[in-house]
Design a protein around this motif. Structure first.
Motif, PDB file in Angstrom:
ATOM      1  N   CYS A   4     -32.618  21.922   9.137  1.00 17.67           N
ATOM      2  CA  CYS A   4     -33.041  20.520   9.116  1.00 17.67           C
ATOM      3  C   CYS A   4     -34.557  20.495   8.991  1.00 17.67           C
ATOM      4  N   GLY A   5     -35.061  19.880   7.926  1.00 15.50           N
ATOM      5  CA  GLY A   5     -36.513  19.855   7.683  1.00 15.50           C
ATOM      6  C   GLY A   5     -36.869  20.930   6.675  1.00 15.50           C
ATOM      7  N   ILE A   6     -37.341  20.488   5.513  1.00 12.62           N
ATOM      8  CA  ILE A   6     -37.692  21.464   4.465  1.00 12.62           C
ATOM      9  C   ILE A   6     -39.122  21.220   3.999  1.00 12.62           C
ATOM     10  N   GLY A   7     -39.999  20.916   4.979  1.00 16.22           N
ATOM     11  CA  GLY A   7     -41.423  20.729   4.683  1.00 16.22           C
ATOM     12  C   GLY A   7     -42.119  22.078   4.728  1.00 16.22           C
ATOM     13  N   THR A   8     -43.317  22.096   5.317  1.00 19.72           N
ATOM     14  CA  THR A   8     -44.134  23.318   5.341  1.00 19.72           C
ATOM     15  C   THR A   8     -43.344  24.503   5.908  1.00 19.72           C
ATOM     16  N   VAL A   9     -42.792  24.342   7.083  1.00 19.04           N
ATOM     17  CA  VAL A   9     -42.109  25.459   7.751  1.00 19.04           C
ATOM     18  C   VAL A   9     -40.707  25.682   7.170  1.00 19.04           C
ATOM     19  N   GLY A  10     -39.931  24.604   7.052  1.00 18.96           N
ATOM     20  CA  GLY A  10     -38.535  24.723   6.610  1.00 18.96           C
ATOM     21  C   GLY A  10     -38.434  25.332   5.222  1.00 18.96           C
TER      22      GLY A  10
ATOM     23  N   ILE B 134     -28.293  21.722   4.585  1.00 23.31           N
ATOM     24  CA  ILE B 134     -29.744  21.522   4.457  1.00 23.31           C
ATOM     25  C   ILE B 134     -29.979  20.010   4.491  1.00 23.31           C
ATOM     26  N   ALA B 135     -31.008  19.605   5.227  1.00 23.44           N
ATOM     27  CA  ALA B 135     -31.308  18.164   5.280  1.00 23.44           C
ATOM     28  C   ALA B 135     -32.796  17.939   5.393  1.00 23.44           C
ATOM     29  N   ASN B 136     -33.252  16.829   4.822  1.00 19.29           N
ATOM     30  CA  ASN B 136     -34.583  16.323   5.147  1.00 19.29           C
ATOM     31  C   ASN B 136     -34.392  14.895   5.654  1.00 19.29           C
ATOM     32  N   GLY B 137     -35.445  14.113   5.643  1.00 19.15           N
ATOM     33  CA  GLY B 137     -35.310  12.766   6.188  1.00 19.15           C
ATOM     34  C   GLY B 137     -34.519  11.839   5.292  1.00 19.15           C
ATOM     35  N   HIS B 138     -34.286  12.257   4.028  1.00 15.62           N
ATOM     36  CA  HIS B 138     -33.611  11.349   3.096  1.00 15.62           C
ATOM     37  C   HIS B 138     -32.220  11.800   2.692  1.00 15.62           C
TER      38      HIS B 138
ATOM     39  N   CYS C 158     -36.596  22.282  11.828  1.00 15.75           N
ATOM     40  CA  CYS C 158     -37.962  22.419  11.305  1.00 15.75           C
ATOM     41  C   CYS C 158     -38.539  21.040  11.042  1.00 15.75           C
ATOM     42  N   THR C 159     -38.211  20.098  11.899  1.00 19.13           N
ATOM     43  CA  THR C 159     -38.813  18.765  11.807  1.00 19.13           C
ATOM     44  C   THR C 159     -39.714  18.596  13.024  1.00 19.13           C
ATOM     45  N   ALA C 160     -40.365  17.436  13.094  1.00 19.86           N
ATOM     46  CA  ALA C 160     -41.106  17.103  14.311  1.00 19.86           C
ATOM     47  C   ALA C 160     -40.494  15.839  14.893  1.00 19.86           C
ATOM     48  N   SER C 161     -39.174  15.682  14.641  1.00 21.45           N
ATOM     49  CA  SER C 161     -38.533  14.410  14.975  1.00 21.45           C
ATOM     50  C   SER C 161     -37.908  14.413  16.372  1.00 21.45           C
TER      51      SER C 161
ATOM     52  N   GLU D 230     -39.260  30.158  20.096  1.00 21.55           N
ATOM     53  CA  GLU D 230     -40.439  31.034  20.165  1.00 21.55           C
ATOM     54  C   GLU D 230     -41.638  30.453  19.431  1.00 21.55           C
ATOM     55  N   THR D 231     -41.391  29.785  18.291  1.00 17.76           N
ATOM     56  CA  THR D 231     -42.524  29.294  17.487  1.00 17.76           C
ATOM     57  C   THR D 231     -43.181  28.055  18.083  1.00 17.76           C
ATOM     58  N   ASN D 232     -42.638  27.547  19.177  1.00 19.82           N
ATOM     59  CA  ASN D 232     -43.259  26.363  19.798  1.00 19.82           C
ATOM     60  C   ASN D 232     -44.673  26.656  20.279  1.00 19.82           C
TER      61      ASN D 232
ATOM     62  N   SER E 189     -51.688  21.698  10.675  1.00 20.28           N
ATOM     63  CA  SER E 189     -51.540  20.568  11.608  1.00 20.28           C
ATOM     64  C   SER E 189     -50.111  20.040  11.609  1.00 20.28           C
ATOM     65  N   GLU E 190     -49.864  19.216  12.590  1.00 23.17           N
ATOM     66  CA  GLU E 190     -48.561  18.569  12.712  1.00 23.17           C
ATOM     67  C   GLU E 190     -48.398  17.589  11.558  1.00 23.17           C
ATOM     68  N   PRO E 191     -47.134  17.208  11.271  1.00 23.45           N
ATOM     69  CA  PRO E 191     -46.943  16.192  10.240  1.00 23.45           C
ATOM     70  C   PRO E 191     -47.884  14.990  10.489  1.00 23.45           C
ATOM     71  N   ASP E 192     -48.072  14.640  11.749  1.00 20.79           N
ATOM     72  CA  ASP E 192     -49.058  13.615  12.113  1.00 20.79           C
ATOM     73  C   ASP E 192     -50.196  14.337  12.857  1.00 20.79           C
TER      74      ASP E 192
ATOM     75  N   GLY F 261     -52.048  31.476  14.602  1.00 18.15           N
ATOM     76  CA  GLY F 261     -51.342  30.572  15.518  1.00 18.15           C
ATOM     77  C   GLY F 261     -50.733  29.392  14.820  1.00 18.15           C
ATOM     78  N   ALA F 262     -50.841  29.332  13.517  1.00 21.43           N
ATOM     79  CA  ALA F 262     -50.246  28.235  12.753  1.00 21.43           C
ATOM     80  C   ALA F 262     -50.144  28.672  11.300  1.00 21.43           C
ATOM     81  N   GLY F 263     -49.395  27.916  10.519  1.00 19.57           N
ATOM     82  CA  GLY F 263     -49.257  28.222   9.093  1.00 19.57           C
ATOM     83  C   GLY F 263     -47.796  28.426   8.732  1.00 19.57           C
ATOM     84  N   ALA F 264     -47.498  28.111   7.452  1.00 21.61           N
ATOM     85  CA  ALA F 264     -46.099  28.092   7.017  1.00 21.61           C
ATOM     86  C   ALA F 264     -45.407  29.444   7.171  1.00 21.61           C
TER      87      ALA F 264
HETATM   88  N1  NDP Z   1     -47.057  24.081  10.696  1.00 17.41           N
HETATM   89  C1  NDP Z   1     -47.132  24.996  11.624  1.00 17.41           C
HETATM   90  O1  NDP Z   1     -48.007  25.895  11.590  1.00 17.41           O
HETATM   91  C2  NDP Z   1     -46.203  24.979  12.780  1.00 17.41           C
HETATM   92  C3  NDP Z   1     -45.289  23.976  12.898  1.00 17.41           C
HETATM   93  N2  NDP Z   1     -44.429  23.959  13.947  1.00 17.41           N
HETATM   94  C4  NDP Z   1     -43.484  22.872  14.059  1.00 17.41           C
HETATM   95  O2  NDP Z   1     -42.612  22.847  12.932  1.00 17.41           O
HETATM   96  C5  NDP Z   1     -42.140  21.544  12.709  1.00 17.41           C
HETATM   97  C6  NDP Z   1     -42.247  21.225  11.228  1.00 17.41           C
HETATM   98  O3  NDP Z   1     -43.571  21.226  10.859  1.00 17.41           O
HETATM   99  P1  NDP Z   1     -43.972  21.139   9.332  1.00 17.41           P
HETATM  100  O4  NDP Z   1     -43.058  21.955   8.514  1.00 17.41           O
HETATM  101  O5  NDP Z   1     -45.394  21.446   9.288  1.00 17.41           O
HETATM  102  O6  NDP Z   1     -43.696  19.595   9.034  1.00 17.41           O
HETATM  103  P2  NDP Z   1     -43.506  18.867   7.625  1.00 17.41           P
HETATM  104  O7  NDP Z   1     -43.985  17.479   7.801  1.00 17.41           O
HETATM  105  O8  NDP Z   1     -44.099  19.668   6.541  1.00 17.41           O
HETATM  106  O9  NDP Z   1     -41.931  18.840   7.401  1.00 17.41           O
HETATM  107  C7  NDP Z   1     -41.093  18.097   8.210  1.00 17.41           C
HETATM  108  C8  NDP Z   1     -39.719  18.095   7.604  1.00 17.41           C
HETATM  109  O10 NDP Z   1     -38.852  17.442   8.511  1.00 17.41           O
HETATM  110  C9  NDP Z   1     -38.095  16.481   7.825  1.00 17.41           C
HETATM  111  N3  NDP Z   1     -37.694  15.418   8.712  1.00 17.41           N
HETATM  112  C10 NDP Z   1     -38.457  14.586   9.426  1.00 17.41           C
HETATM  113  N4  NDP Z   1     -37.700  13.749  10.137  1.00 17.41           N
HETATM  114  C11 NDP Z   1     -36.417  14.058   9.855  1.00 17.41           C
HETATM  115  C12 NDP Z   1     -35.170  13.548  10.272  1.00 17.41           C
HETATM  116  N5  NDP Z   1     -35.074  12.557  11.133  1.00 17.41           N
HETATM  117  N6  NDP Z   1     -34.040  14.112   9.778  1.00 17.41           N
HETATM  118  C13 NDP Z   1     -34.122  15.134   8.900  1.00 17.41           C
HETATM  119  N7  NDP Z   1     -35.286  15.662   8.487  1.00 17.41           N
HETATM  120  C14 NDP Z   1     -36.419  15.119   8.950  1.00 17.41           C
HETATM  121  C15 NDP Z   1     -39.014  16.000   6.745  1.00 17.41           C
HETATM  122  O11 NDP Z   1     -38.276  15.340   5.744  1.00 17.41           O
HETATM  123  P3  NDP Z   1     -38.946  14.195   4.838  1.00 17.41           P
HETATM  124  O12 NDP Z   1     -39.981  14.897   4.027  1.00 17.41           O
HETATM  125  O13 NDP Z   1     -37.798  13.669   4.075  1.00 17.41           O
HETATM  126  O14 NDP Z   1     -39.546  13.224   5.814  1.00 17.41           O
HETATM  127  C16 NDP Z   1     -39.607  17.316   6.303  1.00 17.41           C
HETATM  128  O15 NDP Z   1     -38.726  17.962   5.425  1.00 17.41           O
HETATM  129  C17 NDP Z   1     -42.967  20.645  13.619  1.00 17.41           C
HETATM  130  O16 NDP Z   1     -42.214  20.291  14.734  1.00 17.41           O
HETATM  131  C18 NDP Z   1     -44.135  21.513  14.045  1.00 17.41           C
HETATM  132  O17 NDP Z   1     -44.621  21.222  15.323  1.00 17.41           O
HETATM  133  C19 NDP Z   1     -44.416  24.935  14.880  1.00 17.41           C
HETATM  134  C20 NDP Z   1     -45.273  25.974  14.800  1.00 17.41           C
HETATM  135  C21 NDP Z   1     -46.278  26.064  13.753  1.00 17.41           C
END
Ligand code: NDP
Ligand SMILES: N[C@@H](CC=O)C(=O)O
Length: 810
Positions: free
Chosen positions: A466-472, A499-503, A550-553, A602-604, A662-665, A790-793
């Motif tokens: 769940c979540g296919i942004g930077t980390v996923g 596999i899922a993202n927010g949409h 892999c979301t921050a939701s 662990e990655t928290n 950084s965090e998504p926000d 300490g951070a990065g994809a």
């Molecule tokens: N970046 C880093 O270095 C680190 C990150 N983390 C943690 O990893 C997590 C992900 O970070 P990061 O990859 O950077 O974030 P991104 O913003 O790059 O990706 C977030 C992903 O989550 C999806 N998402 C958000 N809300 C939902 C939902 N309700 N249902 C399904 N999918 C959802 C987003 O989908 P959509 O695009 O459709 O909104 C997107 O694919 C965070 O919790 C962060 O704290 C932990 C350690 C290090």
């Protein structure tokens, strides 16, 4: 000499008929061929009889279809000429007799068992004369003349002695090819037509093979042999090459309909092997059933199941130590023609459960309630309790005998996957362990057992990402690039089944092809929502599954409880759950422990750095964490290393976002919330009860900047650039650097911006690196130090990957 039996599907179509001809004519030896009725004809004969008996004139249409099926078969498989004409005469004569019988039934509206037996016999009589004409030089024999039954307990039972004698007499001279109708027989006293029961053609062949001491009995059917499990449910099921008679008996008695169960005994008695072959795939090796099957192979040979089970349970203290209770149960059921396929009794004797088919349950309860009416009235025994909609599964294998750990592995695997075993039974022969589960769990049960006993060279983990942004996204790339190597070298099949993202969201049991998963998700995915994810993932009820967040939701984090409760492990990069209210954190850990699944995050803290695992190792070995001092924000460390006369604060924040730190926000990082969450998680893992509000915060950006929307924040933040640059210059002159430090000691947590000079261990911390100093009872004078990205994809994804691998435990 060989005896070959061809079932209904093998003589059901023109192509299969021609295959039969080819197979038989290719045999050099003498051969006796036994055939069933053309596929589907026996059912049609029964249906037509019932229609005629109930006065439904539609029987005529059914009869016409029976006629057409046979006549068409003759025209298509037998070339024009004298042979065909002779055959047509015989076929027409039989069909006309059959028509007359149906008409008679329709007129008098009566269908006796004797007439029924006569009617169904036409199926084999017709098919066998067609095949006898088709195969060059075949001689037809009427099995009613030598397969003899007698009536016992209202059933037609084979008279083995008489039959054996008659078979030997009939086949004193065995022609090169003999053709025999299967299934049908006749009563030894009256001569009336009888039969050996549905599937009885196998039995006919076995009786003949045993009586004549055949070299082999070949059962030609439409599958490649006995399969390890039902291939309609288990796509990875495969044919079993060797089985002992006992194993075959166990499997076919219980679900696997490859051979009619009574078939095994006559040939087993004479030590004649049975070869199961596929008429549609004659080159496949099939299954050989013999006395001593391969003992070097796996502990279990096959899994069979019946998805039609009702468990009837009788309980009561009045049963304890009373002799004859079981005798009365089984006598009553037998008298009412109810077959029991599983019995389980507690050693305390105060409850006995029996497995019957759902359709027999009401009658079974009624007759048992009547039998034990007195005891029920006295309150010594409770009325029968029936639990329907269940399934019975059996694992079978002679290698289980005297092999400790099979039951342990079986029930352990089921337990870890949240499958509740309602009743179980193992005979002292140790060749079969049977157990009852909810009907809805049958698919998962079969998959779990098949995977663990047959595919042990490939352990499967089913992943929902769940979540296919930077980390996923980085995680999926890493899995994609390692999938094949892990399979080949480590025997682990990492299958992404969702596999899922927010949409959008997509799910498939077979596993998603990761080459173009983004496009596929966009094009074929269903709309995603928290409810959809919850329902789909739990509904799939898939074994060995892991939800990877892999979301921050917050909403997604709220799903963990239900997932863990359904035996789905959770791996979270998302920190929200582990840093939320202490009770929630503790409850999630409790559920995971109770369910035997994992909740890993662990990655928290420190992304891919081994921080949480290290703390766990210290605590588990009896150490105590006394103090934690750390730089835990990759984003903030990057910002304070990047800020310069040329790169103002606002720009460094944008750069941190672009780098994927950084965090998504990013306000979550800049407000210190991310670091507070991390410190709380570390303290909790170190055994302290800490909540976010307990942590003291000294921030460097005024609160007012976090009010409003993210766009407001980006608009306002450059207004701080000048002030920060002025402060930075002073700091530079003093030879100091900013570090956002988290500290935990004596149960108290603090996060603050600290100015460190070159003597401080955090001074040289480069880029987005993190550093964690752990002072413990053992690491006291010189604290333990963990340092790195300490951070990065990629490093975070690798940390999530490591958590997944630790669930696989390979
Ligand atoms: N970046 C880093 O270095 C680190 C990150 N983390 C943690 O990893 C997590 C992900 O970070 P990061 O990859 O950077 O974030 P991104 O913003 O790059 O990706 C977030 C992903 O989550 C999806 N998402 C958000 N809300 C939902 C939902 N309700 N249902 C399904 N999918 C959802 C987003 O989908 P959509 O695009 O459709 O909104 C997107 O694919 C965070 O919790 C962060 O704290 C932990 C350690 C290090
Ligand atoms: N945003 C976080 C990423 C890791 O948790 C950070 O900057 O450290």
């Amino acid at each position: 000499m060989k005896v070959l039996k061809f079932g209904g599907t093998s003589v059901g179509s023109v192509n299969s008929m021609l295959n039969v001809k080819k197979i038989v004519e290719a045999i050099d030896d003498k051969v006796i061929v036994v055939v069933s009725a053309l596929g589907g004809i026996t059912d049609k004969l029964i249906k037509t009889s019932n229609m005629a008996a109930s006065g439904d004139s539609g029987y005529e249409k059914e009869m016409k279809e029976i006629v057409n099926r046979h006549i068409e078969m003759v025209y298509t498989v037998i070339p024009a000429g004298e042979k065909r004409e002779l055959l047509l005469d015989c076929v027409n004569e039989l069909l006309s007799e059959l028509k007359d019988i149906f008409q008679g039934i329709y007129l008098i509206r009566d269908l006796s068992p004797k007439t029924s037996s006569t009617i169904v016999s036409y199926g084999e009589r017709l098919s066998s004369i067609i095949v006898a004409t088709l195969i060059d030089g075949a001689q037809w024999f009427d099995s009613r003349l030598f397969i003899k039954t007698e009536k016992k307990h209202n059933k037609h039972i084979l008279d083995s002695e008489l039959t054996n004698r008659l078979v030997r007499e009939t086949f004193r001279e065995i022609p090169r090819v003999s053709l025999v109708p299967g299934f049908i027989s006749s009563d030894k006293d009256t001569g009336e037509v009888t039969n050996l029961g549905r599937g009885g053609s196998d039995y006919t062949a076995s009786i003949i093979a045993a009586a004549l001491d055949a070299d082999v009995l070949e059962i030609w059917t439409d599958v490649d042999g006995f399969m390890t499990a039902d291939p309609r449910v288990i796509s990875t099921a495969y044919p079993i090459t060797e089985l002992s008679y006992v194993e075959a008996m166990e499997l076919c008695n219980f679900g696997a309909k490859v051979v009619y169960p009574p078939t095994i005994y006559p040939v087993c008695h004479k030590n004649i092997p049975i070869l199961i072959k596929n008429t549609f795939n004659p080159d496949a090796p099939g299954t050989i059933v013999k006395q001593e099957a391969d003992h070097s192979s796996k502990a279990i040979k096959g899994i069979s199941s019946i998805n039609d089970t009702c468990l009837i349970t009788m309980t009561g203290l009045g049963m304890v130590g009373v002799i004859g209770v079981n005798y009365r149960i089984f006598k009553t059921l037998a008298e009412n023609g109810i077959s029991v396929f599983l019995v389980s009794q507690a050693s305390s004797e105060n409850s006995t459960s029996i497995g019957v088919r759902n359709e027999d349950a009401a009658l079974a309860c009624k007759v048992l309630d009547e039998e034990f009416a007195k005891e029920i009235e006295m309150g010594e025994i409770s009325p029968m309790k029936a639990e329907g909609g269940l399934a019975t599964v059996a694992i079978v294998g002679e290698n289980m005998k005297h092999t400790p750990g099979i039951a342990g592995k079986l029930f352990g695997t089921l337990g870890r996957n949240g499958i509740n075993v309602i009743a179980c039974a193992q005979g002292a022969s140790e060749t079969n362990i049977s157990f009852v589960v909810e009907g809805g769990s049958l698919r998962k049960t079969l998959n779990v057992i098949h995977d663990s006993f047959f595919l042990s060279e490939y352990q499967v983990l089913n992943l929902f990402i769940c979540g296919i942004g930077t980390v996923g996204h980085s995680l999926i790339d890493q899995i994609h690039s390692q999938q094949e190597r892990l399979k080949q070298e480590r025997g682990l099949n990492l299958k992404i089944v969702g596999i899922a993202n927010g949409h959008k969201a997509m799910f498939t049991r077979a596993g998603i092809d990761l080459t173009n998963y983004r496009e596929e998700l966009e094009e074929k995915g269903m709309p995603s929502s928290t409810q959809v994810l919850h329902d789909e993932i739990i509904g799939m009820n898939i074994f060995n599954s892991v939800f990877v967040d892999c979301t921050a939701s917050e909403e997604i984090a709220s799903l963990y409880k239900d997932f863990l409760g359904h035996n789905i492990s959770v791996v979270a990069a998302n920190k929200i759950a582990a840093s939320s209210d202490y009770e929630i954190y503790a409850e999630l850990k409790r559920i995971a422990r109770h369910r035997g699944v994992k909740f890993l995050f662990e990655t928290n803290v420190g992304a891919g750095l081994p921080v949480i695992n290290t703390i766990n190792d210290l605590i588990n070995s009896g150490d105590k964490i006394l103090k934690i001092e750390a730089v835990l924000s990759g984003t903030l460390n990057y910002i304070f290393n990047e800020i310069s006369a040329d790169v103002p604060l606002s720009q460094t924040i944008r750069n941190a976002k672009e780098q994927g730190y950084s965090e998504p926000d990013p306000r979550i990082d800049l407000s210190g919330t991310d670091v507070v969450r991390k410190l709380v998680i570390l303290a909790r893992e170190a055994g302290y009860c800490l909540n976010q509000e307990d942590v003291e915060k000294h921030l460097f950006i005024p609160d007012s900047f976090f009010e409003g929307s993210l766009d407001d924040f980006w608009r306002k933040i450059p207004s701080l650039d000048a002030d920060f640059e002025a402060r930075r210059k002073v700091l530079e002159r003093e030879g100091k650097r900013w570090r956002f430090v988290a500290r935990f000691e004596g149960g108290k947590g603090v996060v603050e911006l600290v100015e460190v000079d070159r003597h401080h261990p955090f001074y040289e911390l480069a880029g987005s690196n993190n550093i964690i100093l752990l002072t413990t009872e053992r690491y006291n004078e010189y604290p333990m130090l963990i340092q790195g990205y300490g951070a990065g994809a990629s490093v975070t994804a690798a940390g999530v990957f490591a958590d997944i691998m630790s669930i696989a435990n390979i």
